[in-house]
Scaffold this active site. Structure first.
Site, PDB file in Angstrom:
ATOM      1  N   ARG A  33       0.838  -1.008  -0.019  1.00 54.56           N
ATOM      2  CA  ARG A  33      -0.075  -0.110  -0.039  1.00 54.56           C
ATOM      3  C   ARG A  33       0.762   1.129  -0.006  1.00 54.56           C
ATOM      4  O   ARG A  33       0.572   2.198  -0.675  1.00 54.56           O
ATOM      5  CB  ARG A  33      -0.993  -0.148   1.224  1.00 54.56           C
ATOM      6  CG  ARG A  33      -2.057  -1.091   1.130  1.00 54.56           C
ATOM      7  CD  ARG A  33      -2.769  -1.444   2.453  1.00 54.56           C
ATOM      8  NE  ARG A  33      -3.607  -2.486   2.364  1.00 54.56           N
ATOM      9  CZ  ARG A  33      -4.295  -2.960   3.003  1.00 54.56           C
ATOM     10  NH1 ARG A  33      -4.421  -2.451   4.434  1.00 54.56           N
ATOM     11  NH2 ARG A  33      -5.016  -4.257   3.029  1.00 54.56           N
ATOM     12  N   GLU A 177     -12.522 -14.607  12.759  1.00 54.25           N
ATOM     13  CA  GLU A 177     -12.856 -14.234  11.358  1.00 54.25           C
ATOM     14  C   GLU A 177     -12.696 -15.254  10.277  1.00 54.25           C
ATOM     15  O   GLU A 177     -11.646 -15.413   9.696  1.00 54.25           O
ATOM     16  CB  GLU A 177     -11.850 -13.131  11.221  1.00 54.25           C
ATOM     17  CG  GLU A 177     -11.951 -12.500   9.920  1.00 54.25           C
ATOM     18  CD  GLU A 177     -10.801 -11.428   9.733  1.00 54.25           C
ATOM     19  OE1 GLU A 177     -10.735 -10.658   8.783  1.00 54.25           O
ATOM     20  OE2 GLU A 177     -10.037 -11.128  10.505  1.00 54.25           O
ATOM     21  N   LYS A 219     -16.331 -12.008  13.585  1.00 55.18           N
ATOM     22  CA  LYS A 219     -15.656 -10.891  12.399  1.00 55.18           C
ATOM     23  C   LYS A 219     -16.118 -11.612  11.216  1.00 55.18           C
ATOM     24  O   LYS A 219     -15.041 -12.291  10.503  1.00 55.18           O
ATOM     25  CB  LYS A 219     -14.251 -10.647  12.668  1.00 55.18           C
ATOM     26  CG  LYS A 219     -14.047  -9.399  11.457  1.00 55.18           C
ATOM     27  CD  LYS A 219     -12.684  -8.947  11.770  1.00 55.18           C
ATOM     28  CE  LYS A 219     -12.127  -8.014  10.539  1.00 55.18           C
ATOM     29  NZ  LYS A 219     -10.890  -7.270  10.960  1.00 55.18           N
ATOM     30  N   SER A 261     -14.554  -5.336   6.145  1.00 49.69           N
ATOM     31  CA  SER A 261     -14.917  -4.570   5.209  1.00 49.69           C
ATOM     32  C   SER A 261     -14.453  -5.321   3.836  1.00 49.69           C
ATOM     33  O   SER A 261     -15.273  -5.241   2.715  1.00 49.69           O
ATOM     34  CB  SER A 261     -14.322  -2.984   4.999  1.00 49.69           C
ATOM     35  OG  SER A 261     -12.828  -3.287   5.207  1.00 49.69           O
ATOM     36  N   GLY A 262     -13.378  -6.165   3.932  1.00 47.97           N
ATOM     37  CA  GLY A 262     -13.253  -7.212   2.634  1.00 47.97           C
ATOM     38  C   GLY A 262     -12.948  -6.511   1.300  1.00 47.97           C
ATOM     39  O   GLY A 262     -13.252  -7.197   0.232  1.00 47.97           O
ATOM     40  N   GLY A 263     -12.543  -5.288   1.496  1.00 51.27           N
ATOM     41  CA  GLY A 263     -12.596  -4.648  -0.142  1.00 51.27           C
ATOM     42  C   GLY A 263     -13.584  -3.984  -0.482  1.00 51.27           C
ATOM     43  O   GLY A 263     -13.365  -3.371  -1.663  1.00 51.27           O
TER      44      GLY A 263
END
Length: 351
Positions: A33, A177, A219, A261-263
């Site tokens: 990132r 998760e 999660k 949020s997963g993208g």
């Protein structure tokens, strides 16, 4: 095991319409990132970025807990205070990611198993001494032709349950998760079918390992069509499908569900969480919260770009995104809230 302490911590993580901030990206993910934004990929720059996050004024108004990674929990703000202590002093519960990543599952092409159980008991004890009060373990389940298989689902569910039991032994609340990935062209209905099967299997394994559900935070993914599926359902349709799946598969004893949020984009993640709370809050047995990473961090990272002069403006964006998600927990989020940062003149900081 101190049962009441676990229950209190789990309830605190989803109390007062707040949610979790996932700042536990692995070093390679964080570096990727940074590279996209021209930020040097060094340990000091990662430390500086995490300091920007934990020192954001007013963050505890919307964030109940922060998930750190192994590098971050050992780092300090410039003044010398460890990040975990700084968060705790600000009223944010420190947590730690303890899995060591998803690896190829032998005999199951295209599927992954999350590793990290070796010596986990010792690592949990160390992290507890550093101030962590909860932990996180992520399993990834892909949807594709012929997958997921029962072998993959059961292997990951068993690992999640063993991790959760070890956490509770160490008096850390496990964040469980099991992420069904949104990559692919599958339909909303297919995601719902797989997610329900995964969640039912996970809770069966948690029961077998005698994990106390009142001291667990789930999660999960939202129920979404694949990112390349031609049909993309509305916010309300996704809220309905997600709540329907959870009501069928998550026991009432679980105190809270904190979505990943997963993208998803920051705005869509907030809008979908908001729709669930608007439409169903009075009928749900558990709190419906958030545990977002990029959906809270990304706007701040794009403003910061590694420059000290941008820290205050980046913190403003971070706090704003956290506030949007707290509003979504209350069913009070609206698209108009997004106009704040876009319309704000450059150099004007949040109050």
């Amino acid at each position: 095991m101190n049962v009441q302490s676990l229950v209190n911590t789990a309830q605190a993580l989803v109390a007062d319409a707040k949610g979790l901030l996932a700042m536990d990206e692995s070093n390679p993910t964080c570096n990727q990132r940074f590279a996209k934004l021209g930020i040097p990929q060094t340990e000091e720059m990662r430390r500086a970025y995490r300091e920007l996050i934990v020192t954001t004024p007013g963050l505890s108004e919307s964030i109940s807990g922060a998930i750190l990674c192994g590098e971050t929990i050992r780092q300090r703000v410039k003044a010398g205070t460890p990040f975990a202590n700084f968060l705790a002093d600000a009223g944010i519960v420190p947590g730690i990611k303890v899995d060591t990543g998803a690896k190829n599952l032998a005999g199951h092409p295209g599927e992954k198993i999350t590793e990290g159980l070796d010596e986990l008991r010792d690592r949990l004890a160390e992290y507890s001494q550093m101030g962590a009060r909860f932990a996180k373990w992520r399993a990834v389940i892909a949807i594709g032709e012929g997958i997921p298989t029962r072998g993959c689902i059961e292997a990951n569910a068993h690992a999640l349950a063993r991790y959760a039991a070890l956490c509770q032994e160490a008096e850390l609340v496990p964040v469980v998760e099991p992420e069904v990935l949104m990559d692919g062209a599958h339909t909303l209905e297919r995601c719902g079918e797989v997610s329900e099967e995964v969640l039912r299997t996970v809770f069966q394994e948690l029961y077998r390992q005698e994990v106390m559900l009142e001291g667990v935070i789930l999660k999960p993914n939202m129920i979404l069509p694949g990112s390349t599926c031609p049909k993309q359902e509305t916010v309300n349709e996704i809220a309905d499908a997600t709540v329907r799946c959870l009501l069928r598969s998550v026991p009432n004893a679980v105190p809270g569900i904190a979505f990943l949020s997963g993208g998803q984009s920051a705005e869509l993640a907030s809008a979908r969480l908001n729709a669930m709370n608007v439409r169903f809050e009075s009928r749900l047995p558990w709190a419906v919260a958030f545990s977002f990473a990029r959906a809270i961090q990304q706007p701040a990272l794009e403003i910061w770009r590694g420059r000290d002069a941008n820290v205050s403006e980046a913190q403003c964006a971070l706090r704003h995104r956290a506030q949007c998600n707290r509003a979504a927990r209350r069913g009070e989020y609206s698209a108009g809230m997004e106009d704040y940062l876009h319309a704000k003149p450059a150099g004007i900081l949040c109050q």
